[in-house]
Design a protein around this motif. Structure first.
Motif, PDB file in Angstrom:
ATOM      1  N   SER A   1      32.811  13.856  61.440  1.00 19.64           N
ATOM      2  CA  SER A   1      32.475  13.929  62.753  1.00 19.64           C
ATOM      3  C   SER A   1      33.514  15.245  63.541  1.00 19.64           C
ATOM      4  O   SER A   1      33.093  16.162  64.042  1.00 19.64           O
ATOM      5  N   ALA A   2      34.816  14.851  63.340  1.00 11.85           N
ATOM      6  CA  ALA A   2      35.725  15.962  63.765  1.00 11.85           C
ATOM      7  C   ALA A   2      35.561  17.427  62.941  1.00 11.85           C
ATOM      8  O   ALA A   2      35.704  18.381  63.846  1.00 11.85           O
ATOM      9  N   ALA A   3      35.220  17.246  61.649  1.00  8.01           N
ATOM     10  CA  ALA A   3      35.104  18.650  61.177  1.00  8.01           C
ATOM     11  C   ALA A   3      33.949  19.378  61.615  1.00  8.01           C
ATOM     12  O   ALA A   3      33.773  20.522  61.843  1.00  8.01           O
ATOM     13  N   TRP A   4      32.860  18.450  61.959  1.00 12.85           N
ATOM     14  CA  TRP A   4      31.640  19.193  62.543  1.00 12.85           C
ATOM     15  C   TRP A   4      32.175  19.526  63.993  1.00 12.85           C
ATOM     16  O   TRP A   4      31.553  20.712  64.306  1.00 12.85           O
ATOM     17  N   TYR A   5      32.812  18.881  64.761  1.00 10.17           N
ATOM     18  CA  TYR A   5      32.908  19.426  66.014  1.00 10.17           C
ATOM     19  C   TYR A   5      34.064  20.581  65.936  1.00 10.17           C
ATOM     20  O   TYR A   5      33.824  21.656  66.998  1.00 10.17           O
ATOM     21  N   GLU A   6      34.863  20.800  65.216  1.00  7.17           N
ATOM     22  CA  GLU A   6      35.671  21.904  64.991  1.00  7.17           C
ATOM     23  C   GLU A   6      34.756  23.211  64.504  1.00  7.17           C
ATOM     24  O   GLU A   6      34.906  24.287  64.962  1.00  7.17           O
ATOM     25  N   ARG A   7      33.937  22.806  63.531  1.00 10.02           N
ATOM     26  CA  ARG A   7      33.272  23.940  62.754  1.00 10.02           C
ATOM     27  C   ARG A   7      31.866  24.560  63.642  1.00 10.02           C
ATOM     28  O   ARG A   7      31.801  25.717  64.004  1.00 10.02           O
ATOM     29  N   VAL A   8      31.325  23.437  64.384  1.00 13.12           N
ATOM     30  CA  VAL A   8      30.216  23.988  64.952  1.00 13.12           C
ATOM     31  C   VAL A   8      30.238  24.269  66.344  1.00 13.12           C
ATOM     32  O   VAL A   8      29.790  25.329  66.871  1.00 13.12           O
ATOM     33  N   LEU A   9      31.253  23.656  66.945  1.00 18.75           N
ATOM     34  CA  LEU A   9      31.476  23.566  68.423  1.00 18.75           C
ATOM     35  C   LEU A   9      32.712  24.205  68.992  1.00 18.75           C
ATOM     36  O   LEU A   9      33.116  24.818  69.809  1.00 18.75           O
ATOM     37  N   GLY A  10      33.643  24.655  67.751  1.00 13.91           N
ATOM     38  CA  GLY A  10      34.842  25.193  68.167  1.00 13.91           C
ATOM     39  C   GLY A  10      35.931  24.367  68.724  1.00 13.91           C
ATOM     40  O   GLY A  10      37.052  25.165  69.209  1.00 13.91           O
ATOM     41  N   LEU A  11      35.762  23.062  68.797  1.00 12.46           N
ATOM     42  CA  LEU A  11      36.885  22.402  69.501  1.00 12.46           C
ATOM     43  C   LEU A  11      37.928  22.170  68.469  1.00 12.46           C
ATOM     44  O   LEU A  11      37.945  22.357  67.298  1.00 12.46           O
ATOM     45  N   LYS A  12      39.214  22.077  69.190  1.00 13.89           N
ATOM     46  CA  LYS A  12      40.409  21.743  68.449  1.00 13.89           C
ATOM     47  C   LYS A  12      40.829  20.322  68.134  1.00 13.89           C
ATOM     48  O   LYS A  12      40.638  19.648  69.096  1.00 13.89           O
ATOM     49  N   LEU A  13      41.306  20.069  67.083  1.00 14.31           N
ATOM     50  CA  LEU A  13      41.740  18.456  66.861  1.00 14.31           C
ATOM     51  C   LEU A  13      43.238  18.713  67.304  1.00 14.31           C
ATOM     52  O   LEU A  13      43.866  19.444  67.234  1.00 14.31           O
TER      53      LEU A  13
ATOM     54  N   TYR B   1      23.992  27.915  70.444  1.00 14.66           N
ATOM     55  CA  TYR B   1      22.330  27.435  69.821  1.00 14.66           C
ATOM     56  C   TYR B   1      22.388  27.723  68.368  1.00 14.66           C
ATOM     57  O   TYR B   1      22.036  27.113  67.645  1.00 14.66           O
ATOM     58  N   ASP B   2      22.807  29.174  68.250  1.00 13.54           N
ATOM     59  CA  ASP B   2      22.707  29.456  66.795  1.00 13.54           C
ATOM     60  C   ASP B   2      23.696  28.727  65.822  1.00 13.54           C
ATOM     61  O   ASP B   2      23.143  28.340  64.778  1.00 13.54           O
ATOM     62  N   SER B   3      24.908  28.240  66.342  1.00 11.76           N
ATOM     63  CA  SER B   3      25.668  27.738  65.546  1.00 11.76           C
ATOM     64  C   SER B   3      25.222  25.994  65.419  1.00 11.76           C
ATOM     65  O   SER B   3      25.330  25.193  64.096  1.00 11.76           O
ATOM     66  N   LEU B   4      24.661  25.606  66.277  1.00  9.61           N
ATOM     67  CA  LEU B   4      23.828  24.404  66.156  1.00  9.61           C
ATOM     68  C   LEU B   4      22.812  24.226  65.126  1.00  9.61           C
ATOM     69  O   LEU B   4      22.663  23.466  64.208  1.00  9.61           O
ATOM     70  N   GLN B   5      21.953  25.458  65.463  1.00 10.79           N
ATOM     71  CA  GLN B   5      20.758  25.774  64.462  1.00 10.79           C
ATOM     72  C   GLN B   5      21.274  25.714  63.050  1.00 10.79           C
ATOM     73  O   GLN B   5      20.728  25.075  62.222  1.00 10.79           O
ATOM     74  N   GLN B   6      22.227  26.281  62.897  1.00  6.72           N
ATOM     75  CA  GLN B   6      22.698  26.623  61.349  1.00  6.72           C
ATOM     76  C   GLN B   6      23.666  25.246  60.721  1.00  6.72           C
ATOM     77  O   GLN B   6      23.380  25.144  59.656  1.00  6.72           O
ATOM     78  N   SER B   7      23.812  24.200  61.718  1.00  5.33           N
ATOM     79  CA  SER B   7      24.461  23.028  61.414  1.00  5.33           C
ATOM     80  C   SER B   7      23.439  22.217  60.842  1.00  5.33           C
ATOM     81  O   SER B   7      23.451  20.923  60.175  1.00  5.33           O
ATOM     82  N   GLY B   8      22.334  22.401  61.320  1.00  8.31           N
ATOM     83  CA  GLY B   8      21.258  21.610  60.861  1.00  8.31           C
ATOM     84  C   GLY B   8      20.884  20.228  61.832  1.00  8.31           C
ATOM     85  O   GLY B   8      20.262  19.442  61.489  1.00  8.31           O
ATOM     86  N   VAL B   9      21.411  20.103  63.039  1.00  9.35           N
ATOM     87  CA  VAL B   9      21.307  18.987  63.973  1.00  9.35           C
ATOM     88  C   VAL B   9      19.889  19.366  64.804  1.00  9.35           C
ATOM     89  O   VAL B   9      19.500  20.586  64.906  1.00  9.35           O
ATOM     90  N   TRP B  10      19.629  18.267  65.449  1.00  9.45           N
ATOM     91  CA  TRP B  10      18.331  18.438  66.445  1.00  9.45           C
ATOM     92  C   TRP B  10      18.701  19.039  67.712  1.00  9.45           C
ATOM     93  O   TRP B  10      19.931  18.959  67.924  1.00  9.45           O
ATOM     94  N   THR B  11      18.212  20.413  67.809  1.00  8.00           N
ATOM     95  CA  THR B  11      17.986  20.968  69.198  1.00  8.00           C
ATOM     96  C   THR B  11      17.002  21.166  69.727  1.00  8.00           C
ATOM     97  O   THR B  11      15.831  21.025  68.791  1.00  8.00           O
ATOM     98  N   GLU B  12      16.728  21.379  70.927  1.00 10.21           N
ATOM     99  CA  GLU B  12      15.465  21.914  71.553  1.00 10.21           C
ATOM    100  C   GLU B  12      15.054  23.310  70.825  1.00 10.21           C
ATOM    101  O   GLU B  12      15.722  23.850  70.123  1.00 10.21           O
ATOM    102  N   GLU B  13      13.801  23.813  70.698  1.00 13.99           N
ATOM    103  CA  GLU B  13      13.394  24.794  70.334  1.00 13.99           C
ATOM    104  C   GLU B  13      13.840  26.209  70.590  1.00 13.99           C
ATOM    105  O   GLU B  13      14.121  27.093  69.822  1.00 13.99           O
TER     106      GLU B  13
END
Length: 144
Positions: free
Chosen positions: A23-35, A96-108
């Motif tokens: 999860s930490a890796a996902w939050y870093e990679r997809v949302l740009g958060l820092k550990l 939105y693009d980052s979320l879509q590329q990660s494969g998680v559910w998003t609104e259309e």
């Protein structure tokens, strides 16, 4: 008599996750958060948002994601799976693009809610549901 609010802001949030490191890796990679500090799989991880606020990713092996059902969010009173946290962003389309590329559910698509800004609901890999919001676009400047 008017009373001053005793709560100032939300300082941090606690999110249930099954695999802290993943999860930490996902939050870093997809949302740009820092550990903030090294991950402790048994105790969790602290992720830092751009504002400096913290998200704690805490181990929750029984898989109870953050969301709940309500009828207070739809015009017709039908059940709606509600998000308990709404984040703010300055770049909802890139998010939105980052979320879509990660494969998680998003609104259309990103929704333009006029004076309420641009909005998007999404889930993290653990099924925690969130909304992200961007300030309304200034008059005369079109949204992307």
């Amino acid at each position: 008599m008017s009373r001053k609010a005793l709560l100032k802001r939300i300082e941090c949030a606690y999110l249930p996750v099954k695999d802290v490191a993943a999860s930490a890796a996902w939050y870093e990679r997809v949302l740009g958060l820092k550990l903030r500090s090294p991950i402790d799989p048994g105790r969790g991880a602290i992720m830092i948002m751009d504002s400096g606020q913290w998200l704690f990713l805490l181990p929750c092996w029984d898989g109870h994601p953050l969301h709940f059902m309500t009828t207070g969010w739809t015009d017709d009173g039908s059940p709606f799976e509600m998000f308990p946290i709404c984040f703010e962003t300055d770049d909802i389309h890139t998010m939105y693009d980052s979320l879509q590329q990660s494969g998680v559910w998003t609104e259309e698509t990103v929704r333009d809610e006029g004076g309420c800004g641009l909005q998007l609901d999404f889930k993290d890999p653990d099924g925690n549901k969130f909304q992200v919001w961007q300030q309304p676009v200034a008059a005369g400047i079109p949204a992307q």
